[in-house]
Scaffold this motif. Structure first.
Motif, short mmCIF file in Angstrom:
data_model
loop_
_atom_site.label_atom_id
_atom_site.label_comp_id
_atom_site.label_asym_id
_atom_site.label_seq_id
_atom_site.Cartn_x
_atom_site.Cartn_y
_atom_site.Cartn_z
N ALA A 1 0.72 -1.35 0.23
CA ALA A 1 0.41 0.04 -0.34
C ALA A 1 1.50 1.17 0.05
CB ALA A 1 -0.71 0.10 1.32
N GLU A 2 2.51 1.32 0.53
CA GLU A 2 2.87 2.48 0.67
C GLU A 2 3.72 2.44 -1.20
OE1 GLU A 2 7.09 3.81 3.15
OE2 GLU A 2 6.38 1.76 2.96
N SER A 3 4.13 1.51 -1.48
CA SER A 3 4.80 1.84 -2.86
C SER A 3 3.57 2.05 -3.36
CB SER A 3 4.57 0.29 -3.49
OG SER A 3 3.77 -0.38 -2.90
N LEU A 4 2.14 1.56 -3.47
CA LEU A 4 0.64 2.38 -4.80
C LEU A 4 0.85 3.17 -4.22
CD1 LEU A 4 -1.44 2.25 -6.36
CD2 LEU A 4 -2.61 1.08 -4.67
N THR A 5 0.71 4.25 -3.03
CA THR A 5 0.78 5.09 -2.36
C THR A 5 1.11 6.59 -3.67
OG1 THR A 5 0.98 5.09 -0.34
CG2 THR A 5 -0.91 5.19 -0.48
N LEU A 6 2.76 5.95 -2.78
CA LEU A 6 3.58 6.65 -3.54
C LEU A 6 3.63 6.76 -4.70
CD1 LEU A 6 6.94 5.33 -1.82
CD2 LEU A 6 5.68 7.70 -1.67
N VAL A 7 3.28 6.37 -5.95
CA VAL A 7 3.00 5.92 -7.13
C VAL A 7 2.12 7.24 -7.79
CG1 VAL A 7 1.98 4.56 -9.39
CG2 VAL A 7 3.73 4.12 -7.85
N GLN A 8 0.51 7.13 -6.81
CA GLN A 8 0.14 8.02 -6.52
C GLN A 8 -0.04 9.17 -6.11
OE1 GLN A 8 -2.99 5.95 -4.86
NE2 GLN A 8 -4.20 4.49 -6.10
N LEU A 9 1.16 9.36 -4.68
CA LEU A 9 1.66 10.55 -5.00
C LEU A 9 2.33 11.24 -6.08
CD1 LEU A 9 0.93 13.06 -2.87
CD2 LEU A 9 3.69 11.67 -1.40
#
Length: 145
Positions: A107-115
């Motif tokens: 989830a951290e990696s996904l949110t970094l992509v989104q951010l």
């Protein structure tokens, strides 16, 4: 059949209807998230927003931390695509921080992509570069040796 959005949306709506009939917050939060993600993948953030907003309200009411964070991150991402980056970026940052605190690395990696993408949409290129560096560091940490 890969890429059959209409069939997926039909299944998602049916799942949402069943979750509403169950009157249980976890299945309902899950279906709002899944159907919203499908709309985002299809390129229809305007249709995803109401599902994510509903999910945020539901998960906050029932203290469903993981789902609350996921909905907030996706809501922020949808907002960013609708030009509402000032509202969206803080939600994604919150979700990234939550994922880090909870130790949910995917989830951290996904949110970094989104951010990173949201920062680019907001024309905040130095911030996008910093997020890309954080994502690269995470990828190195998670890579099998």
């Amino acid at each position: 059949m890969a890429g059959n959005f209409e069939q997926g949306i039909d299944h998602g709506r049916e799942g949402l209807r069943l979750a509403e009939a169950m009157n249980s917050p976890v299945p309902l939060a899950n279906m709002c998230l899944c159907l919203g993600q499908l709309y985002m993948t299809k390129g229809e953030p305007e249709r995803a927003v109401s599902l994510f907003e509903r999910g945020v309200a539901l998960t906050q009411e029932w203290s469903l931390s993981y789902f609350s964070s996921a909905h907030a991150g996706w809501l922020g991402y949808a907002y960013a695509f609708l030009g509402r980056t000032a509202e969206g970026i803080p939600l994604i940052e919150q979700a990234a921080g939550d994922a880090l605190r909870m130790g949910v690395r995917f989830a951290e990696s996904l949110t970094l992509v989104q951010l990173g993408e949201a920062c680019m949409l907001a024309d905040r290129l130095p911030d996008a570069l910093e997020v890309a560096r954080r994502a690269a560091t995470l990828a190195r940490e998670l890579a099998p040796s």
